[in-house]
Design an enzyme around this catalytic site. Structure first.
Site, PDB file in Angstrom:
ATOM      1  N   GLY A  40       0.866  -1.179   0.000  1.00 46.24           N
ATOM      2  CA  GLY A  40       0.000   0.000   0.000  1.00 46.24           C
ATOM      3  C   GLY A  40       0.898   1.223   0.000  1.00 46.24           C
ATOM      4  O   GLY A  40       1.860   1.284   0.762  1.00 46.24           O
ATOM      5  N   ASP A 251       7.456   4.796  -3.808  1.00 47.26           N
ATOM      6  CA  ASP A 251       7.139   5.005  -2.388  1.00 47.26           C
ATOM      7  C   ASP A 251       8.419   5.170  -1.564  1.00 47.26           C
ATOM      8  O   ASP A 251       8.448   5.966  -0.623  1.00 47.26           O
ATOM      9  CB  ASP A 251       6.317   3.834  -1.846  1.00 47.26           C
ATOM     10  CG  ASP A 251       5.013   3.659  -2.597  1.00 47.26           C
ATOM     11  OD1 ASP A 251       4.480   4.676  -3.088  1.00 47.26           O
ATOM     12  OD2 ASP A 251       4.542   2.507  -2.711  1.00 47.26           O
ATOM     13  N   SER A 283      16.332   0.220  -3.497  1.00 45.20           N
ATOM     14  CA  SER A 283      15.145  -0.634  -3.353  1.00 45.20           C
ATOM     15  C   SER A 283      14.872  -1.481  -4.600  1.00 45.20           C
ATOM     16  O   SER A 283      14.372  -2.596  -4.479  1.00 45.20           O
ATOM     17  CB  SER A 283      13.918   0.199  -2.981  1.00 45.20           C
ATOM     18  OG  SER A 283      13.321   0.778  -4.129  1.00 45.20           O
TER      19      SER A 283
END
Ligand code: RIB
Ligand code: NA
Length: 309
Positions: A40, A251, A283
């Site tokens: 999310g 994100d 990431s």
């Protein structure tokens, strides 16, 4: 005390399949791996910020199912304040179905579930926290009206990640200190097919909507930005890596940006954006979303390359 980073946004359980490539419409592919993890956009940004030393507070809604309860425990374990994590009875926690290809590209379908129940009343019940935030972050996986109400309450830095792409969000833009979008989100908001070649035009168009600073992330090409007070467009470059999984890289960028904006205030914006790109780049070299986000890191010992556009 440490500056407060408040994230109003989504929590989803991510169901990810890994396959050689993404399926075509109607096609069945044989994959080679399946994972269930915490995702999310809101929570991802929150965890990214927290891992980098940010003092994070999450405002969100989860379902009254097992994954919701687990999610709250997970956020607490990540050092996030969960006082404003609420349970919606009779509703499922949000889910995301993700397909990841060998080249690191992905496809995502989300079903918002409890995220859709994050309301203006919830904002009113979090008013003290929202007003006291040094930086407030919002996205578009929870109702837009709720984010708008929250942004109207805060006088600090308001960082809006207009993801996933959505039209009809003009009203919030004048309240945004920073609007952060990727190429496809920028394209929808500007009616251009945004890429590095027309990024300067897109930045100007987005600044005209009333936000103070606009950042367009360009994946492996880094990011471009411009501010109201300095219309010079700047392109911040990032290192070249072999991507393994780009899910949640945006994100990681937003969460890192938020932390660095409040913990490294004296750094110039191109350095802060460079450092956030660096975290996002790390990431993508590791499988998974939150589990690929690095912890506290000496990112400001480097000087990031940038070009005037
Ligand atoms: O931005 C990545 C996220 O988008 C995933 O974690 C998934 O939950 C979707 O919301
Ligand atoms: Na990753």
């Amino acid at each position: 005390s440490l500056p407060k980073i408040v994230i109003l946004g989504s929590c989803c359980v991510d169901f990810a399949t890994y396959a050689p490539r993404l399926p075509k419409p109607g096609e069945t592919l044989i994959g080679n791996k399946f994972t269930t993890s915490f995702g999310g956009k809101g929570a991802n940004q929150c965890v990214a910020a927290s891992r980098l030393g940010g003092n994070t507070f999450m405002i969100c809604r989860i379902g009254d199912d097992e994954s919701g309860i687990k999610y709250k425990d997970h956020l607490r374990d990540e050092g996030v304040d969960v006082t404003h994590v609420w349970i919606t009875p009779g509703i499922s926690t949000g889910v995301a179905l993700i397909a990841v290809a060998d080249n690191g590209e992905n496809q995502i379908v989300i079903v918002q579930g409890a995220n859709n129940h994050l309301s203006v009343a919830d904002v009113e019940n979090s008013a003290d926290l929202i007003k006291s935030a040094d930086i407030l972050i919002g996205q578009l996986e929870t109702p837009y009206e709720t984010t708008l109400a929250a942004f109207k309450l805060n006088n600090g830095i308001k960082l809006f990640n207009a993801a996933p792409a959505k039209t009809g969000i003009e009203e919030i833009l004048p309240f945004c200190t920073i609007l952060c979008v990727n190429e496809s989100e920028a394209s929808l908001l500007t009616n251009l097919d945004v890429n590095i070649s027309n990024a300067a035009i897109a930045l100007k168009k987005l600044l005209d909507t009333g936000c103070e600073t606009v950042i367009i992330t360009l994946g492996a090409n880094g990011a471009v930005y411009a501010t109201k007070n300095n219309l010079q467009c700047i392109h911040v470059l990032c290192e070249n890596v072999l991507p393994v999984d780009t899910t949640g890289a945006g994100d990681a960028f937003v969460g890192a940006l938020a932390t660095f904006l409040v913990t490294h205030k004296i750094q110039p914006l191109h350095q802060i954006i460079g450092a956030a790109c660096h975290i996002a780049t790390i990431s993508v070299t590791v499988e998974g979303t939150q589990n690929s986000y690095p912890t506290k890191n000496d990112v400001f010992t480097k000087e990031y390359k940038y070009l005037m556009l």
